[in-house]
Design a protein around this motif. Structure first.
Motif, PDB file in Angstrom:
ATOM      1  N   PRO A  30      28.996   5.142   9.416  1.00  0.00           N
ATOM      2  CA  PRO A  30      29.601   4.973  10.745  1.00  0.00           C
ATOM      3  C   PRO A  30      30.835   5.854  10.991  1.00  0.00           C
ATOM      4  O   PRO A  30      31.020   6.357  12.105  1.00  0.00           O
ATOM      5  CB  PRO A  30      29.988   3.491  10.796  1.00  0.00           C
ATOM      6  CG  PRO A  30      29.138   2.826   9.767  1.00  0.00           C
ATOM      7  CD  PRO A  30      28.863   3.851   8.715  1.00  0.00           C
ATOM      8  N   ARG A  34      31.053   8.813  13.797  1.00  0.00           N
ATOM      9  CA  ARG A  34      32.137   8.853  14.775  1.00  0.00           C
ATOM     10  C   ARG A  34      32.674  10.276  14.899  1.00  0.00           C
ATOM     11  O   ARG A  34      32.900  10.771  16.009  1.00  0.00           O
ATOM     12  CB  ARG A  34      33.255   7.896  14.356  1.00  0.00           C
ATOM     13  CG  ARG A  34      34.382   7.808  15.361  1.00  0.00           C
ATOM     14  CD  ARG A  34      35.504   6.929  14.883  1.00  0.00           C
ATOM     15  NE  ARG A  34      35.119   5.530  14.879  1.00  0.00           N
ATOM     16  CZ  ARG A  34      35.980   4.525  14.800  1.00  0.00           C
ATOM     17  NH1 ARG A  34      37.267   4.750  14.708  1.00  0.00           N
ATOM     18  NH2 ARG A  34      35.568   3.292  14.807  1.00  0.00           N
ATOM     19  N   GLN A 109      23.260   2.548  20.570  1.00  0.00           N
ATOM     20  CA  GLN A 109      23.728   1.461  19.710  1.00  0.00           C
ATOM     21  C   GLN A 109      25.153   1.059  20.071  1.00  0.00           C
ATOM     22  O   GLN A 109      25.466  -0.134  20.155  1.00  0.00           O
ATOM     23  CB  GLN A 109      23.670   1.883  18.241  1.00  0.00           C
ATOM     24  CG  GLN A 109      24.260   0.841  17.306  1.00  0.00           C
ATOM     25  CD  GLN A 109      24.119   1.216  15.863  1.00  0.00           C
ATOM     26  OE1 GLN A 109      23.032   1.051  15.318  1.00  0.00           O
ATOM     27  NE2 GLN A 109      25.164   1.732  15.261  1.00  0.00           N
ATOM     28  N   ALA A 110      26.011   2.031  20.299  1.00  0.00           N
ATOM     29  CA  ALA A 110      27.406   1.736  20.660  1.00  0.00           C
ATOM     30  C   ALA A 110      27.449   0.961  21.976  1.00  0.00           C
ATOM     31  O   ALA A 110      28.221   0.009  22.109  1.00  0.00           O
ATOM     32  CB  ALA A 110      28.195   3.031  20.775  1.00  0.00           C
ATOM     33  N   GLU A 111      26.615   1.339  22.942  1.00  0.00           N
ATOM     34  CA  GLU A 111      26.568   0.601  24.217  1.00  0.00           C
ATOM     35  C   GLU A 111      26.065  -0.815  24.004  1.00  0.00           C
ATOM     36  O   GLU A 111      26.623  -1.768  24.560  1.00  0.00           O
ATOM     37  CB  GLU A 111      25.648   1.335  25.205  1.00  0.00           C
ATOM     38  CG  GLU A 111      26.221   2.636  25.727  1.00  0.00           C
ATOM     39  CD  GLU A 111      25.222   3.430  26.568  1.00  0.00           C
ATOM     40  OE1 GLU A 111      24.042   3.015  26.675  1.00  0.00           O
ATOM     41  OE2 GLU A 111      25.631   4.491  27.078  1.00  0.00           O
ATOM     42  N   LEU A 113      26.220  -2.636  21.308  1.00  0.00           N
ATOM     43  CA  LEU A 113      27.161  -3.430  20.532  1.00  0.00           C
ATOM     44  C   LEU A 113      28.546  -3.496  21.147  1.00  0.00           C
ATOM     45  O   LEU A 113      29.441  -4.177  20.632  1.00  0.00           O
ATOM     46  CB  LEU A 113      27.268  -2.871  19.103  1.00  0.00           C
ATOM     47  CG  LEU A 113      25.971  -2.889  18.279  1.00  0.00           C
ATOM     48  CD1 LEU A 113      26.203  -2.223  16.938  1.00  0.00           C
ATOM     49  CD2 LEU A 113      25.442  -4.296  18.131  1.00  0.00           C
ATOM     50  N   GLY A 114      28.756  -2.755  22.234  1.00  0.00           N
ATOM     51  CA  GLY A 114      30.078  -2.713  22.864  1.00  0.00           C
ATOM     52  C   GLY A 114      31.111  -2.020  21.996  1.00  0.00           C
ATOM     53  O   GLY A 114      32.275  -2.377  22.010  1.00  0.00           O
ATOM     54  N   ASP A 115      30.654  -1.028  21.255  1.00  0.00           N
ATOM     55  CA  ASP A 115      31.533  -0.293  20.326  1.00  0.00           C
ATOM     56  C   ASP A 115      31.726   1.113  20.870  1.00  0.00           C
ATOM     57  O   ASP A 115      30.818   1.933  20.812  1.00  0.00           O
ATOM     58  CB  ASP A 115      30.901  -0.252  18.938  1.00  0.00           C
ATOM     59  CG  ASP A 115      31.711   0.504  17.918  1.00  0.00           C
ATOM     60  OD1 ASP A 115      32.906   0.753  18.173  1.00  0.00           O
ATOM     61  OD2 ASP A 115      31.160   0.829  16.870  1.00  0.00           O
ATOM     62  N   ASP A 116      32.913   1.433  21.362  1.00  0.00           N
ATOM     63  CA  ASP A 116      33.184   2.745  21.947  1.00  0.00           C
ATOM     64  C   ASP A 116      33.589   3.770  20.908  1.00  0.00           C
ATOM     65  O   ASP A 116      33.862   4.914  21.242  1.00  0.00           O
ATOM     66  CB  ASP A 116      34.271   2.649  23.018  1.00  0.00           C
ATOM     67  CG  ASP A 116      33.787   1.880  24.227  1.00  0.00           C
ATOM     68  OD1 ASP A 116      32.582   1.885  24.497  1.00  0.00           O
ATOM     69  OD2 ASP A 116      34.643   1.263  24.895  1.00  0.00           O
ATOM     70  N   ALA A 117      33.677   3.408  19.642  1.00  0.00           N
ATOM     71  CA  ALA A 117      34.133   4.333  18.588  1.00  0.00           C
ATOM     72  C   ALA A 117      33.151   5.437  18.345  1.00  0.00           C
ATOM     73  O   ALA A 117      32.014   5.407  18.615  1.00  0.00           O
ATOM     74  CB  ALA A 117      34.388   3.569  17.312  1.00  0.00           C
TER      75      ALA A 117
END
Length: 117
Positions: A30, A34, A109-111, A113-117
């Motif tokens: 991960p 990033r 996946q980021a969208e 999971l709500g992960d903007d990293a």
């Protein structure tokens, strides 16, 4: 692998030495994803200091080394900064569509999971 000729040059694999399993391994972490996502979204090179990773400096250095040695990124010193660039042309030539597919999957996946990293 292209060897460094001075202490300020970094060794990189030549295009023909880049292996799929090394690229996939590099992209499986991960923190490294990033970095790759940031490089893919930007114009040109970014210095290591541009990346805010929630890991120690030594761990960050390790991640950049894995990306460089696998052929995913190119690193070069510019003054005191270590600059990083995505080796998109090499990866696209060797593995057409792979990088775009992985980046798209990471974005989705980021969208999800709500992960903007």
């Amino acid at each position: 692998m292209t060897t460094a000729t001075s202490t300020r040059e970094l060794a990189h694999p030549a295009r023909e030495e880049i292996r799929l399993e090394s690229v996939l391994h590099a992209l499986s972490d991960p923190m490294r994803m990033r970095v790759v996502r940031s490089l893919a979204a930007g114009d040109g090179e970014l210095s290591c200091s541009c990346f805010v990773l929630p890991v120690t400096k030594s761990t960050s250095t390790h991640h950049f080394r894995v990306l460089r040695e696998s052929g995913v990124i190119q690193q070069a010193y510019r003054g005191t900064a270590k600059m990083n660039g995505l080796r998109r042309a090499d990866l696209d030539a060797l593995f057409p569509g792979l990088l775009d597919s992985v980046l798209d999957a990471a974005r989705r996946q980021a969208e999800r999971l709500g992960d903007d990293a």
